[in-house]
Design a protein around this motif. Structure first.
Motif, short mmCIF file in Angstrom:
data_model
loop_
_atom_site.label_atom_id
_atom_site.label_comp_id
_atom_site.label_asym_id
_atom_site.label_seq_id
_atom_site.Cartn_x
_atom_site.Cartn_y
_atom_site.Cartn_z
N GLU A 1 18.12 69.15 -39.65
CA GLU A 1 17.34 67.94 -39.54
C GLU A 1 18.37 66.72 -39.17
N VAL A 2 19.67 66.58 -39.94
CA VAL A 2 20.40 65.59 -39.75
C VAL A 2 22.06 66.05 -39.69
N PRO A 3 22.54 65.94 -38.73
CA PRO A 3 23.81 66.01 -38.76
C PRO A 3 24.69 65.55 -39.75
N PRO A 4 25.81 66.15 -40.10
CA PRO A 4 26.66 65.48 -41.18
C PRO A 4 27.21 64.10 -40.94
N ASP A 5 27.62 64.15 -39.66
CA ASP A 5 28.39 62.83 -39.22
C ASP A 5 27.10 61.85 -38.43
N ALA A 6 25.89 62.06 -38.77
CA ALA A 6 24.75 61.19 -38.24
C ALA A 6 25.15 59.80 -38.37
N ALA A 7 25.09 58.74 -37.56
CA ALA A 7 25.00 57.43 -37.76
C ALA A 7 23.78 57.01 -38.69
N PRO A 8 23.87 56.18 -39.52
CA PRO A 8 22.82 55.63 -40.23
C PRO A 8 21.75 54.63 -39.29
N PRO A 9 20.58 54.68 -39.54
CA PRO A 9 19.83 53.93 -38.53
C PRO A 9 20.21 52.39 -38.61
N PRO A 10 20.07 52.01 -37.33
CA PRO A 10 20.48 50.54 -37.15
C PRO A 10 19.53 49.52 -38.07
N LEU A 11 19.96 48.21 -38.19
CA LEU A 11 19.18 47.30 -38.78
C LEU A 11 18.36 46.87 -37.97
N LYS A 12 17.29 46.71 -38.49
CA LYS A 12 15.94 46.09 -37.80
C LYS A 12 15.68 44.58 -37.94
N ILE A 13 16.68 43.66 -37.04
CA ILE A 13 16.74 42.42 -37.52
C ILE A 13 16.34 41.67 -36.23
N ILE A 14 15.76 40.85 -36.09
CA ILE A 14 15.52 39.75 -34.82
C ILE A 14 16.20 38.88 -34.92
N PRO A 15 17.39 38.21 -33.89
CA PRO A 15 18.30 37.20 -34.24
C PRO A 15 17.31 36.07 -34.32
N LYS A 16 17.99 35.12 -35.01
CA LYS A 16 17.27 33.89 -35.37
C LYS A 16 16.91 33.09 -33.99
N ASP A 17 17.54 32.97 -33.15
CA ASP A 17 17.30 32.32 -31.71
C ASP A 17 15.83 32.94 -31.31
N GLU A 18 15.81 34.30 -31.37
CA GLU A 18 14.53 34.89 -30.88
C GLU A 18 13.40 34.75 -31.84
N ILE A 19 13.61 34.70 -33.08
CA ILE A 19 12.79 34.43 -34.14
C ILE A 19 11.94 32.99 -33.69
N ALA A 20 12.87 32.03 -33.49
CA ALA A 20 12.32 30.78 -33.17
C ALA A 20 11.61 30.66 -31.75
N LEU A 21 11.97 31.46 -30.74
CA LEU A 21 11.34 31.35 -29.70
C LEU A 21 9.75 32.04 -29.75
N LEU A 22 9.75 32.99 -30.68
CA LEU A 22 8.59 33.77 -30.96
C LEU A 22 7.86 32.72 -31.85
N ASP A 23 8.16 31.92 -32.67
CA ASP A 23 7.26 31.19 -33.70
C ASP A 23 7.02 29.59 -32.64
N ASP A 24 7.75 29.54 -31.75
CA ASP A 24 7.23 28.27 -30.92
C ASP A 24 5.68 28.76 -30.13
N LYS A 25 5.72 30.10 -30.05
CA LYS A 25 4.33 30.55 -29.23
C LYS A 25 3.30 30.81 -30.07
N THR A 26 2.32 29.95 -30.18
CA THR A 26 1.23 29.98 -31.04
C THR A 26 0.12 30.94 -30.26
N ASP A 27 0.02 30.72 -28.94
CA ASP A 27 -1.24 31.56 -28.40
C ASP A 27 -0.92 32.93 -28.37
#
Length: 174
Positions: A26-52
């Motif tokens: 299933e998982v190779p021994p040197d498999a990279a851990p999953p990346p962080l699921k984080i939205i950058p602050k500037d993109e969060i601000a853009l998304l929060d500005d959209k209410t529609d």
């Protein structure tokens, strides 16, 4: 009695060895851990500005496309760590879009078009992720393969909303 014990012992040994082999594949021994699921602050601000709902969904899809194109370019340049980070942000944006639409789904059908828009966009993004995965080193393959499953799951969740009881209510038998 001895034959039964011997048979049980051999069956357990075979099952244990099969489980060991299956878990090792299933998982190779040197498999990279999953990346962080984080939205950058500037993109969060853009998304929060959209209410529609429609505008927010379109913006989410645009941001997802930007991240996917960036991941494609980084994969071509053999910057797999950068590509991995971009796919993590893509994953976070996808989850955020689904969460946003589910929170706004009050059963009146106002978000159905946006669920459909999300599903259609994800349908087009899935082959791009597959192309990225084909050229990756084995180290990154595990998460990208799982990401493709997450995209399929997100598409299913989006289309499930289209066929919910709130769209075509079940009639009670008379």
């Amino acid at each position: 009695m001895r034959r039964g014990s011997l048979l049980c012992l051999s069956i357990l040994t075979i099952q244990f060895s099969l489980l060991t082999v299956a878990s090792a594949q299933e998982v190779p021994p040197d498999a990279a851990p999953p990346p962080l699921k984080i939205i950058p602050k500037d993109e969060i601000a853009l998304l929060d500005d959209k209410t529609d709902i429609k505008d927010r969904t379109k913006l989410s899809l645009e941001l997802m496309n930007v991240r996917l194109k960036s991941a494609e370019k980084l994969a071509e340049a053999n910057d797999f760590d950068g590509m991995y980070r971009e796919l993590g942000v893509f994953h976070a944006l996808m989850d955020d879009a689904l969460k946003f639409l589910n929170e706004r789904d009050n059963g009146k059908g106002k978000v159905l078009d946006n669920f459909k828009r999300l599903e259609i966009a994800l349908r087009g993004m899935a082959p791009k992720i597959e192309v990225i995965r084909r050229e990756l080193p084995l180290r990154y393959d595990t998460y990208v393969r799982k990401l493709m499953g997450y995209v399929r799951s997100a598409r299913a969740k989006a289309t499930d909303s289209l066929f919910d009881d709130t769209v075509v209510p079940n009639r009670k038998p008379y």
